[in-house]
Write an enzyme that holds these catalytic residues in place. Structure first.
Site, short mmCIF file in Angstrom:
data_model
loop_
_atom_site.label_atom_id
_atom_site.label_comp_id
_atom_site.label_asym_id
_atom_site.label_seq_id
_atom_site.Cartn_x
_atom_site.Cartn_y
_atom_site.Cartn_z
CB SER A 28 35.04 37.97 44.71
OG SER A 28 34.65 37.08 45.74
CG HIS B 109 34.65 36.57 51.69
ND1 HIS B 109 33.63 37.42 52.09
CD2 HIS B 109 34.46 36.36 50.37
CE1 HIS B 109 32.85 37.69 51.07
NE2 HIS B 109 33.33 37.07 50.02
NE ARG C 231 27.56 42.40 46.00
CZ ARG C 231 27.90 42.19 47.27
NH1 ARG C 231 29.17 41.99 47.59
NH2 ARG C 231 26.98 42.17 48.22
CB SER D 34 36.55 32.62 38.39
OG SER D 34 37.52 32.62 37.36
#
Length: 302
Positions: free
Chosen positions: A88, A102, A106, A263
Site C-alpha cells: 500500500s 495512492h 493485495r 503504518s
C-alpha cells in the site's frame, strides 16, 4: 500463491522506492521492520521533507492468524484462520501542482480447521488526486491503467474505472476524492480466470504504477505556485483525510486486525486545513476541479 505474491510485492516495493527517490533527488526512504503479535508483520518505508515529496509511504505487510470477530461479520463467516499480504502506498508531494497518488495490491486467503484454503482473492488498484487539474495528466494516468487492463481483458478497464469512481467517493461531501483510476476487489477463481490469471493481471497493474505516475511528477514538479494555491492544496488534503478515516476499507481492516498504527496512518498528510464552509471562486481553476469531482468523466475516448 501467497509466497509468490509476497515475493512480488517485496520486489515491487524496492522498484517503486528507487523510482520515487530518483525523481525527488534529495530524500531517501526510512525503513522500519515490525511484527504483529498475533502473527506476521511488515516492512514500512516512509519518505519525508524531500525536494518533491513532502511525505509518503510505501508499505508491505503479511499478516496471519485468527480472523477477528469484526472481520468474520464483514465476510459473513464463522471462526477461521486467514492470511493477508499487500503493498500500500500514498505519496503527498510538496507542490500543489503535483497530484497525490495512492495504490494498493493485495492477496487474501482463508483456511478450514485442517489448514486447507477455502477462499482466496486478489484486490487492488491505483488512483490519482490532483489539486489543480491538468487534463493531459489525467489522460496519461488513465491510459496507462487501460493499457495494463487491456492486456488481460478489454472489459476490465471500464469495469474497474467505474468501481474506482464509486469506491473513492466521499458520500458526506457528495464528491469524488480524486479523478480515479482502477479499483478491483474479491477477484476470485472463475471458469475464465484462474488464480494464476488474476496474479498476472494484478502484477501487470502493479508494474504499471511508475509509468503512470512519474511522468506526471516530472512535468509538474518545477512549476511555480502561490501561497493561496498551497492553502487550497491543504484544504483538499482535508477531504483526503476524511475519506481515509471514514470510508477506506484498508484503513479499517488494519485497525480491526491490530495492524501497526504508524503504518496504517502514514497515508495522512503532514499539513492540512479545514476551513469552515469554504467555496472556491466562480470560474476559477479550483472550481473547475470541484466540478469534475462532483461528476466523474471518462478520460479516454476510443
Amino acid at each position: 500463491m501467497k509466497d509468490k505474491f509476497y515475493q512480488y510485492i517485496q520486489n515491487l516495493q524496492d522498484q517503486i522506492c528507487l523510482g520515487l527517490e530518483a525523481v525527488d533527488g534529495v530524500a531517501k526512504f526510512r525503513e522500519d521492520l515490525w511484527e504483529r503479535p498475533e502473527g506476521g508483520g511488515g516492512r514500512t518505508r516512509v519518505i519525508e521533507n524531500g525536494k518533491v515529496f513532502e511525505k509518503g509511504g510505501v508499505n508491505i505487510s503479511a499478516v496471519h492468524g485468527k480472523l477477528p470477530e469484526t472481520m468474520q461479520k464483514m465476510f459473513n463467516v464463522g471462526e477461521a484462520d486467514f492470511f493477508a499480504c499487500g503493498l500500500s502506498l500514498v505519496i503527498h508531494p510538496k507542490s500543489p501542482m503535483v497530484p497525490t497518488v495512492h495504490a494498493n495490491w493485495r492477496y487474501f486467503e482463508m483456511y478450514d480447521d485442517n489448514g486447507n484454503v477455502i477462499n482466496s482473492w486478489f484486490g487492488g488498484g491505483q488512483d490519482l488526486t490532483p489539486y489543480y487539474l491538468f487534463e493531459e495528466d489525467a489522460k496519461h494516468f488513465h491510459q496507462t491503467c487501460k493499457t495494463a487492463c487491456d492486456k488481460h481483458n478489454p472489459d476490465f478497464y471500464p469495469k474497474y474505472k467505474k468501481q474506482c469512481d464509486q469506491y473513492f467517493w466521499n458520500a458526506h461531501r457528495n464528491e469524488a476524492r480524486g479523478i480515479g483510476g482502477l479499483f478491483f476487489d474479491y477477484c476470485k477463481e472463475t471458469d475464465t480466470m484462474k488464480m494464476e490469471d488474476w496474479y498476472n493481471f494484478v502484477t501487470e497493474v502493479g508494474n504499471s504504477f511508475l509509468e503512470a505516475y512519474i511522468p506526471i511528477v516530472e512535468r509538474r514538479k518545477d512549476l511555480e505556485y502561490t501561497e493561496a494555491q498551497r492553502t487550497w492544496q491543504e484544504i483538499r488534503r482535508g477531504r483526503y483525510v476524511e475519506f481515509n478515516l471514514v470510508h477506506d476499507k484498508g484503513t479499517l481492516f488494519g485497525l480491526k486486525t491490530n495492524g501497526r498504527i504508524e503504518s496504517i496512518l502514514m497515508s495522512l498528510p503532514p499539513h492540512v486545513q479545514w476551513v469552515y464552509d469554504h467555496h472556491p471562486e466562480d470560474r476559477s481553476e479550483e472550481q473547475k476541479l470541484i466540478k469534475i469531482l462532483q461528476q466523474p468523466i471518462n478520460w479516454i475516448v476510443d
